[in-house]
Scaffold this motif. Structure first.
Motif, PDB file in Angstrom:
ATOM      1  N   PHE A  17       5.218 -16.168 -10.525  1.00 16.86           N
ATOM      2  CA  PHE A  17       4.811 -14.932  -9.854  1.00 16.86           C
ATOM      3  C   PHE A  17       4.157 -13.988 -10.854  1.00 16.86           C
ATOM      4  O   PHE A  17       4.530 -13.948 -12.031  1.00 16.86           O
ATOM      5  N   THR A  18       3.215 -13.200 -10.350  1.00 21.66           N
ATOM      6  CA  THR A  18       2.556 -12.186 -11.176  1.00 21.66           C
ATOM      7  C   THR A  18       2.478 -10.883 -10.403  1.00 21.66           C
ATOM      8  O   THR A  18       1.947 -10.850  -9.294  1.00 21.66           O
ATOM      9  N   ILE A  19       3.000  -9.825 -11.000  1.00 21.91           N
ATOM     10  CA  ILE A  19       2.900  -8.503 -10.396  1.00 21.91           C
ATOM     11  C   ILE A  19       1.742  -7.756 -11.041  1.00 21.91           C
ATOM     12  O   ILE A  19       1.506  -7.877 -12.254  1.00 21.91           O
ATOM     13  N   SER A  20       1.017  -7.008 -10.235  1.00 19.26           N
ATOM     14  CA  SER A  20      -0.090  -6.203 -10.746  1.00 19.26           C
ATOM     15  C   SER A  20      -0.250  -4.980  -9.865  1.00 19.26           C
ATOM     16  O   SER A  20       0.366  -4.890  -8.795  1.00 19.26           O
ATOM     17  N   ARG A  21      -1.054  -4.047 -10.325  1.00 20.15           N
ATOM     18  CA  ARG A  21      -1.288  -2.849  -9.530  1.00 20.15           C
ATOM     19  C   ARG A  21      -2.705  -2.367  -9.736  1.00 20.15           C
ATOM     20  O   ARG A  21      -3.306  -2.564 -10.788  1.00 20.15           O
ATOM     21  N   ASP A  22      -3.212  -1.707  -8.708  1.00 19.46           N
ATOM     22  CA  ASP A  22      -4.515  -1.063  -8.770  1.00 19.46           C
ATOM     23  C   ASP A  22      -4.303   0.390  -8.378  1.00 19.46           C
ATOM     24  O   ASP A  22      -4.166   0.698  -7.187  1.00 19.46           O
ATOM     25  N   ASN A  23      -4.247   1.250  -9.358  1.00 18.88           N
ATOM     26  CA  ASN A  23      -3.960   2.658  -9.078  1.00 18.88           C
ATOM     27  C   ASN A  23      -5.118   3.356  -8.368  1.00 18.88           C
ATOM     28  O   ASN A  23      -4.912   4.406  -7.765  1.00 18.88           O
ATOM     29  N   THR A  24      -6.301   2.790  -8.423  1.00 17.64           N
ATOM     30  CA  THR A  24      -7.422   3.390  -7.691  1.00 17.64           C
ATOM     31  C   THR A  24      -7.276   3.129  -6.194  1.00 17.64           C
ATOM     32  O   THR A  24      -7.875   3.836  -5.378  1.00 17.64           O
ATOM     33  N   LYS A  25      -6.503   2.097  -5.851  1.00 13.72           N
ATOM     34  CA  LYS A  25      -6.281   1.764  -4.442  1.00 13.72           C
ATOM     35  C   LYS A  25      -4.849   2.055  -4.005  1.00 13.72           C
ATOM     36  O   LYS A  25      -4.473   1.724  -2.872  1.00 13.72           O
ATOM     37  N   ASN A  26      -4.040   2.622  -4.891  1.00 11.97           N
ATOM     38  CA  ASN A  26      -2.636   2.900  -4.569  1.00 11.97           C
ATOM     39  C   ASN A  26      -1.942   1.655  -4.031  1.00 11.97           C
ATOM     40  O   ASN A  26      -1.211   1.708  -3.025  1.00 11.97           O
ATOM     41  N   THR A  27      -2.152   0.537  -4.691  1.00  6.69           N
ATOM     42  CA  THR A  27      -1.627  -0.728  -4.199  1.00  6.69           C
ATOM     43  C   THR A  27      -1.016  -1.528  -5.342  1.00  6.69           C
ATOM     44  O   THR A  27      -1.568  -1.564  -6.447  1.00  6.69           O
ATOM     45  N   VAL A  28       0.100  -2.162  -5.052  1.00  8.35           N
ATOM     46  CA  VAL A  28       0.721  -3.097  -5.984  1.00  8.35           C
ATOM     47  C   VAL A  28       0.747  -4.466  -5.313  1.00  8.35           C
ATOM     48  O   VAL A  28       0.888  -4.564  -4.087  1.00  8.35           O
ATOM     49  N   TYR A  29       0.594  -5.497  -6.129  1.00 11.59           N
ATOM     50  CA  TYR A  29       0.478  -6.859  -5.609  1.00 11.59           C
ATOM     51  C   TYR A  29       1.558  -7.759  -6.208  1.00 11.59           C
ATOM     52  O   TYR A  29       2.065  -7.503  -7.301  1.00 11.59           O
ATOM     53  N   LEU A  30       1.850  -8.817  -5.484  1.00  8.48           N
ATOM     54  CA  LEU A  30       2.696  -9.879  -6.027  1.00  8.48           C
ATOM     55  C   LEU A  30       2.026 -11.203  -5.689  1.00  8.48           C
ATOM     56  O   LEU A  30       2.025 -11.620  -4.526  1.00  8.48           O
ATOM     57  N   ALA A  48       0.839  -1.191   0.000  1.00  9.04           N
ATOM     58  CA  ALA A  48       0.000   0.000   0.000  1.00  9.04           C
ATOM     59  C   ALA A  48       0.873   1.239   0.000  1.00  9.04           C
ATOM     60  O   ALA A  48       1.813   1.348   0.798  1.00  9.04           O
ATOM     61  N   ALA A  49       0.554   2.147  -0.889  1.00  5.66           N
ATOM     62  CA  ALA A  49       1.359   3.351  -1.040  1.00  5.66           C
ATOM     63  C   ALA A  49       0.573   4.593  -0.677  1.00  5.66           C
ATOM     64  O   ALA A  49      -0.634   4.680  -0.921  1.00  5.66           O
ATOM     65  N   SER A  50       1.259   5.528  -0.072  1.00  5.14           N
ATOM     66  CA  SER A  50       0.675   6.836   0.173  1.00  5.14           C
ATOM     67  C   SER A  50       1.467   7.847  -0.634  1.00  5.14           C
ATOM     68  O   SER A  50       2.654   7.668  -0.869  1.00  5.14           O
ATOM     69  N   GLY A  51       0.798   8.895  -1.044  1.00  2.79           N
ATOM     70  CA  GLY A  51       1.500   9.884  -1.842  1.00  2.79           C
ATOM     71  C   GLY A  51       0.887  10.026  -3.211  1.00  2.79           C
ATOM     72  O   GLY A  51       0.468   9.056  -3.822  1.00  2.79           O
TER      73      GLY A  51
END
Length: 115
Positions: free
Chosen positions: A68-81, A23-26
């Motif tokens: 492994f699969t990397i993905s991101r959801d910019n609406t949630k400011n989150t990147v996944y692995l 989870a990212a802030s900023g």
């Protein structure tokens, strides 16, 4: 400025799966490349995967490609692995990182794969 907080690590048996979240802030999160790195005991930190700001381009280390699969959801400011078919050699502290030159780092989350 971006702050990163990883979660989702734990203990899993070989062949199992885990999903890590970061989870990212900023405000700049949606415009920066994000990635995952890992560091096993006694070893140097190594690159695992990265994803560009739109999520359209991904790149993986050979050791995790196909598992492994990397993905991101910019609406949630989150990147996944998403980590599947885990092996004991995947045991490490996993770090989320972002930005040019990987200027932003999380504190890490432990992943332990038992044989």
């Amino acid at each position: 400025q971006v702050q990163l907080v990883e979660s989702g690590g734990g203990l899993v048996q070989a062949g199992g799966s885990l999903r890590l979240s970061c989870a990212a802030s900023g405000r700049t999160f949606t415009s920066i490349t994000m990635g995952w790195f890992r560091q096993a005991p006694g070893k140097e930190r190594e690159f695992v995967a990265r994803i560009n700001w739109r999520g359209a381009n991904t790149y993986y280390a050979d050791s995790v490609k196909g598992r492994f699969t990397i993905s991101r959801d910019n609406t949630k400011n989150t990147v996944y692995l998403q980590m599947n078919s885990l092996k004991p050699e995947d045991t490490a502290v996993y770090y989320c990182a972002g930005g040019n030159g990987w200027g932003y780092w999380g504190q890490g989350t432990q992943v332990t794969v038992s044989s």
